[in-house]
Write a protein that holds these residues in place. Sequence first.
Motif: not given
Length: 487
Positions: A315-316, A337, A340, A376-377, A386
């Motif tokens: 993830n970002h 989702d 991200d 973060h996700f 996801r």
Amino acid sequence: MSSGAEALWRERHHPSYAIHMPAPDDFAFWRERARALVQCDIPPDRVSWIEPGGTKSLFADSEFADVPVPDSSSAIVRASKAFLSLARQAALHSDPDRFALLYRLLWRLQDDTRLMEDKADFDVRRLDALGKAVRRDSHKMHAFVRFRLVEAGGQEGDEAGHREHYVAWFEPEHHILRANAGFFVRRFANMRWSILTPRGSLHWNGEVLCEGPAAQKSDAPDGDPTEDLWRRYYASIFNPARLKIGAMLKEMPKKYWKNMPETALIPELVAGAQKRESEMVATGALEFDPQPETLEAIEKAVSQCRKCPIGDLENHAVMGEGPRNADLMIVGEQPGDQEDLAGRPFVGPAGQLLDAALKVAGIDRAGVYVTNAVKHFKFVQRGKRRLHQSPTAKEIDTCRWWLEGERALVRPKLVLALGASAARSLLGKTVSINKVRGRAIALEDGSELWVTVHPSYLLRLDGDARAAQERDFAADLASVRARMEMV
Ligand code: URA
């Protein structure tokens, strides 16, 4: 007129005023008095600001006039947000002339509304320097306060103790203790602790925060089993790749070293650094830095953050977005989702619902700083999908460090928490949304928290239940909108 009579005449017609500050960090008191003095047209050279226990004025109190009370028709006092936000920090500096400086600037701002933009102005430069020193002192306090166990926890139900008691000694340079109390309450909410300093002390029993008198270093414990813990912790987070002695000294001035058990390890760590470097690169070392001073720095640090396992997923990091001086901050749970992938908060289905509701409430999202409790996700992979997973309380508490950084920099007047995770992050404990929604909750930095449900919760409902919840959600946003007019 004889010179004596002239002095008397001047005194009668141009009296001086002494303002006795009730506490060295009481910005609200300074602000209220300063506003009244400006409204009564009292120039700075006729006001003495006297701190408790500070240097006495050359004159006896009887030589000062009573502070005037402005009448209701007095002009509005101008003070830009930039000035007030810096002044609030500078007021905590230990410089005995700080309140006089603040008043001089406030006085000058009445005629020169752009004064704060003049970075060559002596007073403006001094204010900047005081604010910076105070912020730095606070960062040091956040990073270097070390708790030591003084009393082991008793059995549950044991009257004497139930919780272990930890004590830390710290020597702040400025009057930052009270202003930073909230940070420690939230970070160590479940511990019983005391922070002792030469300027006062704070005591938290897990529920109530009390202030106590100034302490001496000898009041604090000087070594105990937890020191080993700190040493091991520090050894585990010590990042040899970043090892630069000069930089280390800058971040950890020697005066702090003497209170830090782990510093005894430094030579050993330096020696072992090369060997450990490759291992740490492989595992991803934890950082242990002071709070970043800009939103850009937070963004960069968040993208490298591995303080909890969520950052290790594919993830970002999604940083908050919006004006950096926004009056309102909205805090969600974590990016989903779509967030991200887009790298922006609240752009997916929950974001669309939120946008529509904000519009109905008359709140312009472009003027709001929107962020999340967890950056973060968190998800589990199911085939190509996801699936969202809620963060644990521990993950929320760990990520709170970044949200606190954003709040300290944006300094919103109002914060709206969407859902239980955001509420936990802001209150430091889990609360029932229905018990706390629809009313203002004072936060320790002077801002106001409002709590409501998360828009994803509404998306999971249908029929009458959804309609009813949407109405309540709209009512909560309308209350926040109304409050924005007042604060
Ligand atoms: N849900 C959140 O809590 N935050 C987002 O950014 C998106 C969905």
